[in-house]
Structure formats: structure tokens, C-alpha cells
Scaffold this motif. Sequence first.
Motif, PDB file in Angstrom:
ATOM      1  N   ALA A 127       3.288   3.361  -4.833  1.00 19.18           N
ATOM      2  CA  ALA A 127       2.201   4.309  -5.100  1.00 19.18           C
ATOM      3  C   ALA A 127       1.438   3.884  -6.350  1.00 19.18           C
ATOM      4  CB  ALA A 127       2.756   5.719  -5.265  1.00 19.18           C
ATOM      5  N   ARG A 128       2.178   3.416  -7.331  1.00 25.26           N
ATOM      6  CA  ARG A 128       1.532   2.978  -8.562  1.00 25.26           C
ATOM      7  C   ARG A 128       0.547   1.848  -8.268  1.00 25.26           C
ATOM      8  NH1 ARG A 128       3.066   3.752 -13.681  1.00 25.26           N
ATOM      9  NH2 ARG A 128       5.040   4.598 -12.945  1.00 25.26           N
ATOM     10  N   GLU A 129       0.981   0.943  -7.413  1.00 25.46           N
ATOM     11  CA  GLU A 129       0.121  -0.200  -7.110  1.00 25.46           C
ATOM     12  C   GLU A 129      -1.131   0.232  -6.334  1.00 25.46           C
ATOM     13  OE1 GLU A 129       2.447  -3.504  -5.929  1.00 25.46           O
ATOM     14  OE2 GLU A 129       0.700  -4.830  -5.839  1.00 25.46           O
ATOM     15  N   ARG A 130      -0.922   1.199  -5.442  1.00 20.79           N
ATOM     16  CA  ARG A 130      -2.084   1.709  -4.696  1.00 20.79           C
ATOM     17  C   ARG A 130      -3.097   2.336  -5.647  1.00 20.79           C
ATOM     18  NH1 ARG A 130       1.382   3.670  -0.327  1.00 20.79           N
ATOM     19  NH2 ARG A 130       1.481   5.703  -1.316  1.00 20.79           N
ATOM     20  N   LEU A 131      -2.615   3.202  -6.524  1.00 19.70           N
ATOM     21  CA  LEU A 131      -3.541   3.895  -7.424  1.00 19.70           C
ATOM     22  C   LEU A 131      -4.222   2.898  -8.357  1.00 19.70           C
ATOM     23  CD1 LEU A 131      -1.533   7.159  -8.208  1.00 19.70           C
ATOM     24  CD2 LEU A 131      -3.260   6.730  -6.455  1.00 19.70           C
ATOM     25  N   GLU A 132      -3.451   1.913  -8.779  1.00 13.69           N
ATOM     26  CA  GLU A 132      -3.990   0.865  -9.639  1.00 13.69           C
ATOM     27  C   GLU A 132      -5.126   0.128  -8.916  1.00 13.69           C
ATOM     28  OE1 GLU A 132      -4.182  -0.894 -13.223  1.00 13.69           O
ATOM     29  OE2 GLU A 132      -3.145   0.933 -12.601  1.00 13.69           O
ATOM     30  N   THR A 133      -4.893  -0.175  -7.645  1.00  9.16           N
ATOM     31  CA  THR A 133      -5.915  -0.858  -6.854  1.00  9.16           C
ATOM     32  C   THR A 133      -7.189  -0.017  -6.795  1.00  9.16           C
ATOM     33  OG1 THR A 133      -4.195  -1.857  -5.498  1.00  9.16           O
ATOM     34  CG2 THR A 133      -6.420  -1.864  -4.586  1.00  9.16           C
ATOM     35  N   MET A 134      -7.016   1.269  -6.590  1.00 11.75           N
ATOM     36  CA  MET A 134      -8.173   2.160  -6.528  1.00 11.75           C
ATOM     37  C   MET A 134      -8.939   2.160  -7.845  1.00 11.75           C
ATOM     38  SD  MET A 134      -8.542   3.475  -3.583  1.00 11.75           S
ATOM     39  CE  MET A 134      -9.716   4.793  -3.935  1.00 11.75           C
ATOM     40  N   ARG A 135      -8.174   2.073  -8.930  1.00 13.00           N
ATOM     41  CA  ARG A 135      -8.807   2.099 -10.235  1.00 13.00           C
ATOM     42  C   ARG A 135      -9.604   0.819 -10.472  1.00 13.00           C
ATOM     43  NH1 ARG A 135      -7.646   1.814 -15.362  1.00 13.00           N
ATOM     44  NH2 ARG A 135      -5.867   0.452 -15.041  1.00 13.00           N
ATOM     45  N   GLU A 136      -9.062  -0.270  -9.938  1.00 13.17           N
ATOM     46  CA  GLU A 136      -9.644  -1.569 -10.244  1.00 13.17           C
ATOM     47  C   GLU A 136     -10.847  -1.951  -9.396  1.00 13.17           C
ATOM     48  OE1 GLU A 136      -6.378  -4.202  -9.904  1.00 13.17           O
ATOM     49  OE2 GLU A 136      -5.562  -3.590 -11.847  1.00 13.17           O
ATOM     50  N   THR A 137     -10.895  -1.484  -8.167  1.00  9.43           N
ATOM     51  CA  THR A 137     -11.967  -1.973  -7.307  1.00  9.43           C
ATOM     52  C   THR A 137     -12.557  -0.878  -6.440  1.00  9.43           C
ATOM     53  OG1 THR A 137     -12.599  -3.568  -5.609  1.00  9.43           O
ATOM     54  CG2 THR A 137     -10.366  -2.716  -5.480  1.00  9.43           C
ATOM     55  N   GLY A 138     -13.817  -1.066  -6.099  1.00 13.73           N
ATOM     56  CA  GLY A 138     -14.482  -0.148  -5.195  1.00 13.73           C
ATOM     57  C   GLY A 138     -14.864  -0.863  -3.911  1.00 13.73           C
ATOM     58  N   ASP A 139     -14.446  -2.121  -3.793  1.00 10.23           N
ATOM     59  CA  ASP A 139     -14.847  -2.929  -2.649  1.00 10.23           C
ATOM     60  C   ASP A 139     -13.909  -2.688  -1.469  1.00 10.23           C
ATOM     61  OD1 ASP A 139     -15.062  -5.008  -0.774  1.00 10.23           O
ATOM     62  OD2 ASP A 139     -15.890  -6.365  -2.278  1.00 10.23           O
ATOM     63  N   GLY A 140     -14.466  -2.116  -0.426  1.00  9.72           N
ATOM     64  CA  GLY A 140     -13.669  -1.747   0.738  1.00  9.72           C
ATOM     65  C   GLY A 140     -12.907  -2.913   1.346  1.00  9.72           C
ATOM     66  N   PHE A 141     -13.481  -4.087   1.301  1.00  8.67           N
ATOM     67  CA  PHE A 141     -12.788  -5.226   1.901  1.00  8.67           C
ATOM     68  C   PHE A 141     -11.589  -5.642   1.054  1.00  8.67           C
ATOM     69  CE2 PHE A 141     -16.745  -5.353   4.190  1.00  8.67           C
ATOM     70  CZ  PHE A 141     -16.338  -5.683   5.471  1.00  8.67           C
ATOM     71  N   VAL A 142     -11.757  -5.596  -0.246  1.00  9.69           N
ATOM     72  CA  VAL A 142     -10.635  -5.916  -1.138  1.00  9.69           C
ATOM     73  C   VAL A 142      -9.516  -4.879  -0.934  1.00  9.69           C
ATOM     74  CG1 VAL A 142      -9.906  -6.072  -3.546  1.00  9.69           C
ATOM     75  CG2 VAL A 142     -12.129  -6.998  -2.842  1.00  9.69           C
ATOM     76  N   ILE A 143      -9.923  -3.619  -0.839  1.00  8.72           N
ATOM     77  CA  ILE A 143      -8.948  -2.552  -0.653  1.00  8.72           C
ATOM     78  C   ILE A 143      -8.221  -2.716   0.678  1.00  8.72           C
ATOM     79  CG2 ILE A 143      -8.752  -0.058  -0.258  1.00  8.72           C
ATOM     80  CD1 ILE A 143     -10.842   0.287  -2.495  1.00  8.72           C
ATOM     81  N   ALA A 144      -8.946  -3.104   1.683  1.00  9.72           N
ATOM     82  CA  ALA A 144      -8.322  -3.297   2.992  1.00  9.72           C
ATOM     83  C   ALA A 144      -7.277  -4.413   2.947  1.00  9.72           C
ATOM     84  CB  ALA A 144      -9.387  -3.603   4.036  1.00  9.72           C
ATOM     85  N   GLU A 145      -7.595  -5.493   2.235  1.00  8.57           N
ATOM     86  CA  GLU A 145      -6.630  -6.593   2.124  1.00  8.57           C
ATOM     87  C   GLU A 145      -5.362  -6.101   1.420  1.00  8.57           C
ATOM     88  OE1 GLU A 145      -6.848  -9.588   3.363  1.00  8.57           O
ATOM     89  OE2 GLU A 145      -8.989  -9.950   3.696  1.00  8.57           O
ATOM     90  N   LYS A 146      -5.566  -5.339   0.377  1.00  6.06           N
ATOM     91  CA  LYS A 146      -4.446  -4.844  -0.407  1.00  6.06           C
ATOM     92  C   LYS A 146      -3.612  -3.865   0.434  1.00  6.06           C
ATOM     93  CE  LYS A 146      -2.362  -4.795  -4.315  1.00  6.06           C
ATOM     94  NZ  LYS A 146      -1.808  -6.000  -4.922  1.00  6.06           N
ATOM     95  N   ASP A 147      -4.310  -3.067   1.195  1.00  6.12           N
ATOM     96  CA  ASP A 147      -3.651  -2.095   2.050  1.00  6.12           C
ATOM     97  C   ASP A 147      -2.741  -2.803   3.040  1.00  6.12           C
ATOM     98  OD1 ASP A 147      -3.185   0.494   2.800  1.00  6.12           O
ATOM     99  OD2 ASP A 147      -4.875   0.615   4.179  1.00  6.12           O
ATOM    100  N   LEU A 148      -3.275  -3.855   3.599  1.00  5.08           N
ATOM    101  CA  LEU A 148      -2.500  -4.636   4.556  1.00  5.08           C
ATOM    102  C   LEU A 148      -1.255  -5.204   3.894  1.00  5.08           C
ATOM    103  CD1 LEU A 148      -2.234  -6.080   7.280  1.00  5.08           C
ATOM    104  CD2 LEU A 148      -3.660  -7.893   6.364  1.00  5.08           C
ATOM    105  N   GLU A 149      -1.448  -5.702   2.690  1.00  8.14           N
ATOM    106  CA  GLU A 149      -0.340  -6.304   1.964  1.00  8.14           C
ATOM    107  C   GLU A 149       0.728  -5.251   1.631  1.00  8.14           C
ATOM    108  OE1 GLU A 149      -1.744  -8.269  -1.576  1.00  8.14           O
ATOM    109  OE2 GLU A 149       0.101  -7.666  -2.605  1.00  8.14           O
ATOM    110  N   LEU A 150       0.283  -4.081   1.210  1.00  7.57           N
ATOM    111  CA  LEU A 150       1.232  -3.071   0.755  1.00  7.57           C
ATOM    112  C   LEU A 150       1.875  -2.302   1.889  1.00  7.57           C
ATOM    113  CD1 LEU A 150      -0.535  -1.431  -2.312  1.00  7.57           C
ATOM    114  CD2 LEU A 150       1.331  -3.074  -2.298  1.00  7.57           C
TER     115      LEU A 150
END
Length: 706
Positions: free
Chosen positions: A619-642
Motif C-alpha cells: 500500500a505504501r508503494e501504491r500511495l507513493e506512486t500516486m504521489r510521484e506521478t500523474g501519468d496514467g501509463f506510468v501508473i498502469a505499468e506500476k499497477d501491473l508490477e504490484l
Amino acid sequence: MATPRRTRGTPAPGLAPDGATALSALAGVGPRVAEKLAARGLETLQDLWLQLPRGYEDRTALTPIRLLQPGVAAQVEGRVEAVERGFRYRPMLRVALGDDSRATLVLRFFHFRAAQAAQFQPGVRVRAYGTPRPGQRGLEIVHPSYTLLDDADASGLGDRLDPVYPAVEGVGPATMKRLIAQALDRLPGDEVLELLPPALLREHRLPGLRESLLTVHRPPRDADVGALLAGTHPAQRRLALEELLAHHISMRRQRIARRAHAATPLADPALAERLREQLPFALTAAQERVFAEVHADLGQPVPMLRLVQGDVGSGKTVVAAMAALMAVADGRQAALMAPTELLAEQHLGNLRAWLEPLGIEVAWLAGKVTGRARSRALADVADGRAQVVVGTHALMQQGVAFHDLALAIVDEQHRFGVHQRLALRDKGGEGGRVPHQLVMTATPIPRTLAMAAYADLDVSAIDELPPGRTPVQTVVMAEGRRPELIERIRAACAEGRQAYWVCTIIDESDEVVAQAAQATFEGLSAALPELRVGLVHGRMKAAEKQVAMRTFKEGGCDLLVATTVIEVGVDVPKASLMVIENAERLGLAQLHQLRGRVGRGSAASSCVLLYQPPLSAMARERLETMRETGDGFVIAEKDLELRGPGELLGTRQTGLAAFRVADLARDAGMLPLVHELGEGLLRDRPALAERLVERWVGGAARYASA
Ligand code: ADP
Ligand code: MG
């Protein structure tokens, strides 16, 4: 019973005869068991071959109790030293086991039968397997699997890792193991079993199917256990490759089938150009590019099926409107379907504002359109007076007949099932002609996945936001700081800004979420008496929701307490603050969608992710990702990874989550190879390609040709 479908001589084409044999051929499978298995999709021998273990237990060795480590599964053997039965809050049985290492382990049971408890007499020898955890008196294993041994019994240890199969309701684990073992004993020869060409296997250093199945089900002693547990053993990779290949081929074939239909080319861009000139803004380069792609597709005599991916706010609607005008320019109709009334209504507003000045008639069909208005809309749609039709699921209902539907546009397509999308397509089709389809999604999918998920359609990406948007500043905050947050809302609204407060409870009914929202609404109303607070949740009547949303949109409400019904598409430019409660429990894709509701105007916006401590690492990593980026494609990659792709894509959409062996998160790296091999097999070995699909996807394609 003999294998019923086996015939002498040549096997039936396409199916391995033994693989297709019904499970009733196995000893111990009567009608009752067969039914339980069938409920889990297990009907043939082949289904059992492909029912892979979800884990392994190492019963090849005994661990002295003294050497047990918490969290590390192990097998022990000892004698019962003491037994204790308790009924404090619920029944409980503790069995203390001692061995030569002079240490004691507690076996603990919460569910047990009287006879089972009675077996544990002091002195009895027990062999048990499980994962020890620290208990009140040293280590304990809760609900171990165990066997009682006679003193005479010198039964040996296992000689290989023991597979653990996914539970099947009504069929015990021991039975499941026995049945799968029987099925494996009937694996046919390679000439029937092996579908992948030997050269291909050699080139990619992959084992054959027989070897792979046997390795995975009955790992040899020296197998790489770590790799097996991680799902990265060559045997597993080979199985996953074959499955991905079969799915790829199946989707490509659907695409080919679709392209065999005829469609009327739409080639006149005059109206679309007029709209472009009238827009109060210039299209972004990405919008231009995507419209050009759509334009080119529409000019073909085969139906377009194009997915437009674009982050929230990237401006998909105007591209859809221009596409619709291509149909209108040809004297035909276009339909735009959205998953919620709110969103459909917003589209209606946009399209009317854009198209009516061009003299184009836009009709409205949603569930709440009833009586005379509905009859009139239906008549307009049927006689062609309505050139563009906007609506919800109501568009697909029986009784809705189009005069001449040339283009079906589906927004937020992941919210619809494939079948619903097809139902709209089927509203066209005079003389075997099929409408073009444009589907839009704000849930970006990582490039690698798009290849697998959308092998049957063409994909465009609007990967640029219109200029002038200020990025949303995202803050992560523990629940304890709520009072501070309330002050912040007070201050923001005093400046004329508007705010969302999003209540989320995961895995609860609408009812419970609505109650939580209601409670939050009351709490915030009391804390902020000077503000106009609104409420919108899924249990409200559609009309009430509209009113609440519209009031907020028109500025008649400062703070809107909402559930995730505001998730999709709703556009309120003055809303510049969003609070998301329980953010730690939401997936990245959903957080991103929600956050996309702010930052739509020129004011600097912020999003506060409120969480209940403690945070898990994930959860920490997810929230951190949200804090760091607003780019939907970057978020999607991270989502897949997590998290893996299951939720990302939704099972309804593609059937992808229904893989038996493959796991897109883990196997995404193989997709380019799958693509290459799949294309090659389709081209050079169509019969073989057919058999692969037959084996993994089934004869009746799970989703009709799109
Ligand atoms: P989404 O892709 O999320 O559906 P919309 O189509 O709703 O996005 O567009 C979001 C907002 O941006 C709308 O108000 C729309 O009119 C506006 N918009 C779209 N394209 C542009 C552009 N090129 N320049 C400025 N504003 C734009
Ligand atoms: Mg949209």
C-alpha cells in the motif's frame, strides 16, 4: 472402464483423444464428483493435466522441532505429549508434540470432530506438515496436515515435492491429488500431445509438453524449488507460452473473421473539419494523430474496431464527436454509449453544444427517458431523423432500431461486457454490413499487455493532455490528521473552490457504502456548518443523483461527499480539491481515475490520500506512486508490477484473467515472442494453430467474434 473416445487408427483431428476423455472414465469419479469438478470447469482429462499445483510441500525430509523457524513450512515427526481441549470463545484443540530434539511444537485446531480429537492420545506418533508461527507457548502450527503413524509403521518419506492443488469444493485434497495422478498416467504419446514444433522448442530451450506437465505436477527431487514456487521454471514457462500463444491466435482469428464482414466506408471529413474550426480550442497533436487513424480506418470497406486509450481529461470526447460526424456526413447514424447516466448526460451536453450549431440532430436515450419522450426518441432513431444518438445501456435494448447505424462508439468500454458492446454493434447490419466501432478507455494499459489484451483490435493512444492543465498535487496523510484536513477544506471553499470527499469501503455492499457516505456527510455537515455539503451515492435514485451532481457542477454546493459513483468522466472544472478516504485499500487504477476528477480547470488542484495506519509495504508503494506521478501509463505499468493484471483489465473485458497457467504480470516479458510465434503459426501452420486454440480456449470461443 476403458477410455471411451479412443478409436483405433488415426486420432480425430484437432483433439488429443485421451485429452478429451470425460472424467467419469477415472476410478472414483461418479456423477456427484463429476458435477463438483465440472462446477470448476474440470470436465476432461486434459482439464486435469492443466490443473496445476498452486504450491508445493516439501515432505522429503523431517525437520527436528528444535530447528523449526517461524514462517518456514516444514515436516516434523514426534509423539503426543499432552492434549488440551478448550471452549473459551470457540472450540479449540491443542496437541503438544515432542521429538528427539527435546523441543515441543503445538498443533492447534479450531475445527475438528470428536473422533479426530480422540485420536491424539499421549504417546501416539504423529507426522505433521505446516508453517509454524509463534504462539503462546513457543511455536505452533494451526491446522497442520498430519498422519498418525503406528509404531510398526516405518512409512518412508516422500521422494519428491508434494503438489498442493487449488481447492475444489466437495472434492477433498487427497481425492484431487489421486485423480490428477490418474489423469497424468494417461498422458498420450508425443505424437498426439505435443503441438509446438520441435525446432521452436529447441530454439527457445523449452521442454516438451509431457516433460513440462510431469515436472510441474511431480517435481523431481532435484527440481529448482524456488523457480517452481515463483512460477518461473522452464516447465511452467513453456506451459504459459503455449497458453498465451493459443489465446493470441484465437484473438487474431476473431480479428480476421471480423474483417471478413463488409462495412460502408465513411470518407467525407467535411463536417468533422467544420467542428474542428468551431471548437474554442485547438486539438492537441495526439488528438490530431488519433483522429487521423480513425479517419483512415473509417475509409475502409471493412469494419473498424479501434480502441482509443487516453488518460482522464486527455480529450477523447471530441475525437469521438469528429468520428460521429464522418457517419453523419455520409447520411448515416452514429451512436455513443456510456456506462452511467451521469456520464451519458455529460456527453449529450457536449455533443449538443458542438453539433447542434452544425444543424445536427442529437437524440437522447437513457433508462430514465420514458413515456412520450421515449417514443419520440425511438421514432427519431428508427426513421433516421436522429443523426447522432447518445445514451446508456438503454441504447442496446430490444425495441431500439436504428435507421442506418454506421458507427458505434462505446465510452469507458471496460465497464461494459464484451457482449454488450457486441449488442450495440448488432444494431447495424443491413445486408451483412457491420457498423464501425470505436471504443474508448481512460484506463491505460501497459504497452506489453495491450498486445495480449487487444490482439483483436487496433489501439490508439492520446498520450498528451491539453495545454494549460496544472498537475494535481498529491498528498498522503494518515487518518489522524482529519481535523487539519477539515480546516483545509474550510479554507479552500472560503476562496470559492469546490471539493470532493470520496468515501470508499472495499468489498462491502452498496448499502454499507451508502451508510458510510451518509455518516461522513452528516459528520462533515456538522463540522463545516458554513458550507453547502452535498451527497451522492449508489443507493440514491438516479434522479436524486443527477440533482446532487448537477448542483455541484453548477456551483450550488461546495463540498460533495460521494462514493465511487463519481469515478468516471464527470467534469467539474471548479472542483480543485479531492479527499479520498481509505486510499490504502484502493488499487492504483481506481485511485488514478478518481483523482482525474480534479485538475480539470485552470486552478492548481490537490488530492489528499487519507489512509488508516499501519500501511502495508504494498500500500505504501501504491500511495507513493500516486504521489510521484500523474501519468496514467506510468501508473498502469506500476499497477501491473504490484498487483498483476487481473483487476487491471477486469475479467469481463477480455477473459484474460481466466488463464489457467499464464500470469500476465509474471509472463508479460514473453508477449513479444508470443506475438511473433502466433503470427508465424497462423500463417504457416493453420491446422496446428487451430489445435492450440481448441486445447486452451475451447471450440466454442468464449466471446463471440468481435
Ligand atoms: P476524457 O478523455 O477524459 O473523456 P474529455 O473529452 O472529457 O476527456 O475532455 C476533458 C476536457 O478537456 C473537456 O472539457 C474538453 O472540452 C476539453 N478539451 C478537449 N480537448 C481539448 C484541447 N485540445 N484543448 C483544450 N481543452 C480540450
Ligand atoms: Mg471521457
